[in-house]
Every structure is written in structure tokens, then in C-alpha cells.
Design a protein around this motif. Structure first.
Motif, PDB file in Angstrom:
ATOM      1  N   UNK B  80     103.722 -61.543  27.651  1.00  0.00           N
ATOM      2  CA  UNK B  80     103.560 -60.101  27.808  1.00  0.00           C
ATOM      3  C   UNK B  80     102.528 -59.720  28.879  1.00  0.00           C
ATOM      4  N   UNK B  81     101.818 -60.667  29.371  1.00  0.00           N
ATOM      5  CA  UNK B  81     100.834 -60.346  30.425  1.00  0.00           C
ATOM      6  C   UNK B  81      99.627 -61.256  30.323  1.00  0.00           C
ATOM      7  N   UNK B  82      98.930 -61.376  31.417  1.00  0.00           N
ATOM      8  CA  UNK B  82      97.794 -62.297  31.479  1.00  0.00           C
ATOM      9  C   UNK B  82      96.747 -61.969  30.412  1.00  0.00           C
ATOM     10  N   UNK B  83      96.281 -62.994  29.775  1.00  0.00           N
ATOM     11  CA  UNK B  83      95.246 -62.797  28.762  1.00  0.00           C
ATOM     12  C   UNK B  83      95.799 -62.750  27.353  1.00  0.00           C
ATOM     13  N   UNK B  84      97.035 -62.252  27.224  1.00  0.00           N
ATOM     14  CA  UNK B  84      97.597 -62.207  25.873  1.00  0.00           C
ATOM     15  C   UNK B  84      98.995 -62.829  25.842  1.00  0.00           C
ATOM     16  N   UNK B 237      96.205 -50.507  27.358  1.00  0.00           N
ATOM     17  CA  UNK B 237      97.041 -51.400  28.158  1.00  0.00           C
ATOM     18  C   UNK B 237      97.960 -52.238  27.261  1.00  0.00           C
ATOM     19  N   UNK B 238      97.332 -52.796  26.207  1.00  0.00           N
ATOM     20  CA  UNK B 238      98.119 -53.608  25.274  1.00  0.00           C
ATOM     21  C   UNK B 238      99.136 -52.752  24.532  1.00  0.00           C
ATOM     22  N   UNK B 327     100.542 -59.432  11.695  1.00  0.00           N
ATOM     23  CA  UNK B 327     101.871 -58.898  11.453  1.00  0.00           C
ATOM     24  C   UNK B 327     102.932 -59.773  12.103  1.00  0.00           C
ATOM     25  N   UNK B 328     104.184 -59.299  12.069  1.00  0.00           N
ATOM     26  CA  UNK B 328     105.292 -60.130  12.557  1.00  0.00           C
ATOM     27  C   UNK B 328     105.154 -60.512  14.033  1.00  0.00           C
ATOM     28  N   UNK B 333     102.045 -61.096  20.362  1.00  0.00           N
ATOM     29  CA  UNK B 333     101.521 -60.038  21.238  1.00  0.00           C
ATOM     30  C   UNK B 333     100.108 -60.352  21.734  1.00  0.00           C
ATOM     31  N   UNK B 334      99.308 -60.928  20.858  1.00  0.00           N
ATOM     32  CA  UNK B 334      97.922 -61.231  21.248  1.00  0.00           C
ATOM     33  C   UNK B 334      97.801 -62.591  21.935  1.00  0.00           C
TER      34      UNK B 334
END
Lengths: 246, 357
Positions: B80-84, B237-238, B327-328, B333-334
Motif C-alpha cells: 500500500x505504500x512505503x513504510x506500511x 495519508x494512511x 482487525x481483518x 494495512x500497517x
């Protein structure tokens, strides 16, 4: 103010909203958790599906009349390209298999060539060895010829020896014959020899007696000569006695 | 009143509120954020499916990871993007990652069944990944329905799968988050999606989004959370990325949709061992490789009880089950998914220096 915290209206808003959300969802969950709702939903789904089917069918029909391509036609074309893609994939996999086969073949060939080179170099050394051996063999051949000559000579010698052996055998058989003959002659010879010996012994005993007689005569002469002072006379006597006895 | 007190009592809250509403205005007016993937190259494409290769930043492990995500959602939740990013996290930790993107089926793909997805797409993709990586084996990691597909494939394939990781995976479909009567109606045939699927041929993504929304019809919490924390740029952003992903559901082939509801939800064939995929019987007992399964404690889509039976069904001697807070999709996501997998994978993957020495 003493704590340094300011009032955040959003915190409360969040709390209340979350609570409402949870409760409303719970309420809807309970409202829908019954057989009737499920049956109604199913009827609704069926009705919706039926109308959709009819709509699609009519759409296709109208499009066909108007000679307009529909999404289905586009999908059919897309299907063709997907089929081509699938075939390409299959071909690619086959090419891979071929490549793998070829690479394994190449590997095999490389190994074979390496083996061949090894064999050739080995053969080269073997040939060199063989050349040396051939020259040695030539020498050996000459030696062999000499040996052969020698063998021929030996054969001749052997033949001669065989002849000699035959002759020896002949001689042996003659010897045996002679022996056999000798055996019978020897016994006769022995007897005659024994008799001759006996005669000899008798002669020796006669000679003994003669000698004893001569001894006694000499003794008598000695006693006579003792009486004679001159030794010269004894010698003459002895010598004359000897010459007389002879 | 001192200037400090004036600042903390009036100026700072005003600044914060200005920022909050400014950010909210931006979200409403600006287009959705662009998701920048981790450096990647396309290894294979078939129809709408793409196999991506994300090389390790500094390769430490010989065994690559093959990531499979659900058929119902877009795969970029794992990158989903740099960092996460889960993929980014794994590549940073020294793993080569292969990511399968199912793509959204069109009308021309309405005939695709789970058999096609698992055999023609997933199995072939794993073959390609193995060929591309030149590795002797591979780790399969599946999330949600991707985990179900990964487990099914592992149990029927001859491909060298070294490890299997399943995250938030539904195996037992007899229980779920939907009301009991719905499940009962599905199991008894009182509720059928067959005609619906036939009529649509390919289920549009909007219907799938609606289906997800129906699971929790009142769904205001994401927006409430956004308004509450809109002054936090990182959070916004997230949130924007998450919002984009949530609304960006994939369409689904009608045949596969029918098969999923009939074979899995209605007959629960996977758990019973009656499922047939590509003419091969799916028996989870055939899974003998090391297995790592984990669930999320606050998962409101796939319950822990749905994942647990797999632990009993497989023949693996080396199997681990864990529950993590979240969560699911929060672990994906993180990017925490990568951190969770890493210790287990490190112990189960072949390190490069082992090969060299």
C-alpha cells in the motif's frame, strides 16, 4: 486548565457515533436474522435476476436488430485473445521444455566432447606407445625368427636326439640281451675264475712252500757263512743263490 | 494571561482545527492517492492476472515468498505504500517476493471457476515464480480467501512448497459473521445466488462492495475516525490509502461466485474433504510442509473459529498458530504482516550463506 488539556469535542462525537453504529448494526443484525427475511431476500434476488436476464435478452435482441455490437460481442472477441494467450503460454512452456531438453542435450554433448577429447588424447598416447611397441615387436620378430631358426635347429637336434634315443633304446635292448647272455656266461666265468683262483692259490701255496724251503736253505747258508769272515763272499753266495734259483 | 497560555489555549487549537478542515477539504476535492508499489518487475501475465516480482533489497534467503491475496479485493493492500507495505517489509528483510495480482474479471471471464483460478492461474504462477527464481522450493503465503486458495493448492499440487503461511484464512464456512438464519438459509438452499450470478455472468465490483457493506450496514466509523484525527497528516495519508482500497473492490467471475457459495458456504466441502479442484480431491491432510497460521483478534470478517480447524486437518508436524491484535486488514494495512511472518520464515527459509558455504 491546570492539566493543560483542552476540550476536544471530537472525542465525544467519536464515542457517541461508535456507540450508535454498534447499536444500529446490532439492531439490523437482529431484524434480518429470521427465516422470513431470508426467504424475502431470496425472492427479491430471484425477481431481480429474472428482470436482469430479460433486460439482457432484450438488449441483445435490439442490438442484433440494429446490428450494434454488445458487451457480449466484445467479450467474445476478448475470449479469443485470451485463448490465443493461453496457447502462447502452452507454447512457451513447450519451448521451455525444448530448451531444457536442448540444454541437457548440450550438456550431454559437451560431456561427450570432453570425453572424446580425452579419448583422443588417450589414443594419441596409446598410438605413441603402440609405435614404440611396434618397433619393439619388430625387434622381437627378428629375435623370434632367430628363435625360430634355433627352434628348427633344436628340432633337428631333437630329431637327432630321438634317433639317438632310438639307438640308445636299441643299444639298451642289445645290452639287456647281452646282459641276459652275460648272466649265463658270467656264472661259467665265475666258476672258471674260481677254479683259476684255486689253482692260483695252490700255486701261491706251492710258491710259499718253495719260499719257505729257500728260506731254510738261506738260513743254512747264513749259518755257514758266519763261519766265513769276509762279507764279500756272503754277497756272492746270496747273489749266486738267487741267480741259481732263477 | 501569559503568551504561552494564550498560545496553548487559543492559537494551537485554532491551528489544529485549520489543519483538520484543510485536510478534510483536500480529501473531498483531491483525487484518490496514487499507490506507489515497491520496486517490481512483471514476470508473467495471463488474462487479467499478473505475477509481480519484488526483489529483496539485500537478499538473505534462498527461499522466495509467494503472496496470494483474496479474489474479492485488490491485492495492493499488501503493497500500500512505503513504510506500511507488507511486500516492502519482506524485501527489506531479505526475501524475494512474488505477488499474484488476480485482476478484475470482465464479462469474458464469467466462466472462470475456482478450479481455473487455482490450477490455471495460481499453480501456473507458482511454476513461473519457481522458474524465475531458480529456487528449489518456495514459501506460500495466503491472506483471507487467498489463504484458502493457497491451502487448496498446497494440498493438491506436486510443486515444491517449502512452507505455508495462512493469515485470517476461512477454512470452516459453516460459521461466519452473517446472521445465523442467513447461513442456515444458504446451507438449506433457501437462499441461492445461482440465478443472480447467472444473470450477471460476472458480478460487478459495485455488488461486491455492497455485499461487504451489508455485513455492517451502518459504517460511519472510518469517517468519524478521519474527522477526529484529520489534523494528523500521517494518519490522513494512511486513511486515504485505506479508503481507496476499501472502495476499490474487484469484480468476480459468476462461475467462481456460484462455486464459492455452493461448495464452500452451502456444503462446506473444504472442511469435509469433498471439494474437487481440477479433477483432484482437496484433502488438507496432504499438507505436510511446515505451517504457520494466524488470526486477528478483532477480525469482523473471518472469525478465529473459521481458521482453527486447519490446524487439525493438516498432516504437518511443524505447525504454529497465533492470534494477533488487530482487525481483518489492519495487519496488512500497517505492514505488520511482514514483521509477524519474518521470525517464523527466517527459521524456515534457507539462508544464502548456507548455500555458499
Amino acid at each position: 486548565m491546570a492539566t493543560g488539556k483542552t476540550y476536544d469535542p471530537f472525542a465525544g462525537y467519536k464515542l457517541v457515533s461508535e456507540m450508535w453504529e454498534k447499536q444500529l448494526n446490532g439492531l439490523l443484525y437482529k431484524l434480518t436474522d429470521n427465516k422470513e427475511f431470508v426467504q424475502t431476500a431470496n425472492i427479491g434476488l430471484d425477481a431481480y435476476s429474472r428482470y436482469l436476464e430479460r433486460l439482457r435478452k432484450n438488449q441483445e435482441l435490439i442490438a442484433a436488430f440494429m446490428n450494434i455490437p454488445t458487451k457480449k460481442d466484445v467479450a467474445n472477441v476478448a475470449k479469443l485473445s485470451i485463448q490465443v494467450e493461453e496457447k502462447m503460454d502452452i507454447l512457451e512452456e513447450q519451448i521451455w521444455n525444448l530448451q531444457e531438453g536442448l540444454s541437457s542435450l548440450n550438456k550431454g554433448n559437451l560431456e561427450m566432447f570432453q570425453e572424446t577429447v580425452k579419448i583422443v588424447t588417450q589414443m594419441k598416447t596409446e598410438f605413441q606407445k603402440m609405435a614404440r611397441e611396434v618397433s619393439e615387436t619388430k625387434n622381437m620378430k627378428a629375435d623370434l625368427q632367430e628363435l625360430r631358426q634355433g627352434l628348427v635347429d633344436m628340432k633337428i637336434i631333437q630329431v637327432n636326439i630321438q634317433e639317438l634315443r632310438k639307438e640308445i633304446d636299441g643299444i639298451k635292448s642289445i645290452k639287456v640281451d647281452i646282459k641276459q647272455l652275460n648272466d649265463s656266461k658270467e656264472s661259467n666265468h665265475f666258476q672258471s675264475d674260481i677254479q683259476e683262483l684255486k689253482l692260483g692259490v695252490a700255486e701261491i701255496s706251492n710258491m710259499k712252500t718253495d719260499l719257505a724251503a729257500m728260506k731254510s736253505l738261506i738260513e743254512k747258508d747264513k749259518q755257514k757263512k758266519k763261519k766265513e769272515p769276509e762279507k764279500e763272499q756272503d754277497k756272492e753266495l746270496v747273489l749266486t743263490g738267487v741267480s741259481k734259483s732263477k | 494571561m501569559s503568551t504561552k497560555a494564550l498560545e496553548s489555549n487559543f492559537l494551537l487549537p485554532i491551528k489544529r482545527e485549520a489543519k483538520r478542515w484543510n485536510q478534510l477539504y483536500k480529501i473531498m476535492t483531491e483525487p484518490k492517492p496514487e499507490i506507489v508499489p515497491t520496486p517490481r518487475e512483471c514476470v508473467w501475465k495471463k488474462n487479467k492476472t499478473t505475477l509481480w516480482f519484488h526483489p529483496a533489497k539485500e537478499k538473505k534467503y534462498e527461499t522466495p515468498i509467494f503472496l496470494v491475496y483474496s479474489l474479492l479485493n485488490k491485492v495492493y493492500i499488501l503493497d500500500i505504500g512505503e513504510g506500511s507495505s507488507v511486500v516492502g517489509g519482506l524485501t527489506e528483510r531479505g526475501y524475494d517476493v512474488y505477488l499474484l495480482e488476480w485482476g478484475s474479471p470482465g464479462l469474458e471471464d464469467s466462466h472462470l471457476t475456482l478450479d481455473n483460478y487455482i490450477i490455471d492461474y495460481l499453480e501456473n504462477a507458482v511454476k513461473r515464480a519457481l522458474r524465475h527464481s531458480e529456487a528449489k522450493d518456495i514459501t506460500m503465503a495466503g491472506y483471507c480467501l487467498g489463504g484458502t486458495a493457497a491451502a487448496i493448492l498446497t494440498s493438491i499440487t506436486n510443486l515444491p512448497i517449502k512452507n505455508l503461511v495462512l493469515a485470517a484464512v476461512p477454512i470452516d464456512f459453516s460459521i461466519g459473521i452473517v446472521p445465523d438464519k442467513w447461513l442456515e438459509g444458504l446451507q438449506k438452499g433457501q437462499l441461492s445466488f445461482d440465478r443472480f450470478a447467472d444473470a450477471h455472468e460476472t458480478i460487478p465490483s459495485e455488488f461486491l462492495y455492497l455485499m461487504f457493506r451489508m455485513l455492517s450496514p451502518v459504517y460511519g466509523s472510518p469517517k468519524i475516525n478521519l474527522i477526529t484525527r484529520a489534523h494528523d497528516e500521517k494518519y490522513v495519508e494512511k486513511w486515504r490509502r485505506m479508503d481507496k482500497w476499501t472502495k476499490d473492490t474487484a469484480s468476480f467471475a459468476g462461475a467462481a461466485f456460484k462455486q464459492m457459495f455452493n461448495d464452500l458456504y452451502r456444503d462446506n466441502k473444504l472442511l469435509k474433504g469433498d471439494l474437487m479442484i481440477g479433477g483432484r480431491k482437496v484433502d488438507l491432510k496432504n499438507i505436510k510442509c511446515p505451517l504457520f497460521v494466524f488470526s486477528c483478534s478483532r477480525d469482523n470478517l473471518v472469525l478465529e473459529q473459521q481458521s482453527l480447524p486447519v490446524m487439525e486437518l493438516v498432516s504437518s508436524e511443524d505447525k504454529t498458530y497465533k492470534v494477533y491484535e488487530g482487525g481483518h486488514v489492519s495487519l496488512a494495512l500497517t505492514g505488520a504482516f511482514a514483521g509477524i511472518m519474518d521470525p517464523w520464515l527466517a527459521a524456515h527459509s534457507q539462508e544464502i550463506h548456507e548455500v555458499l558455504t
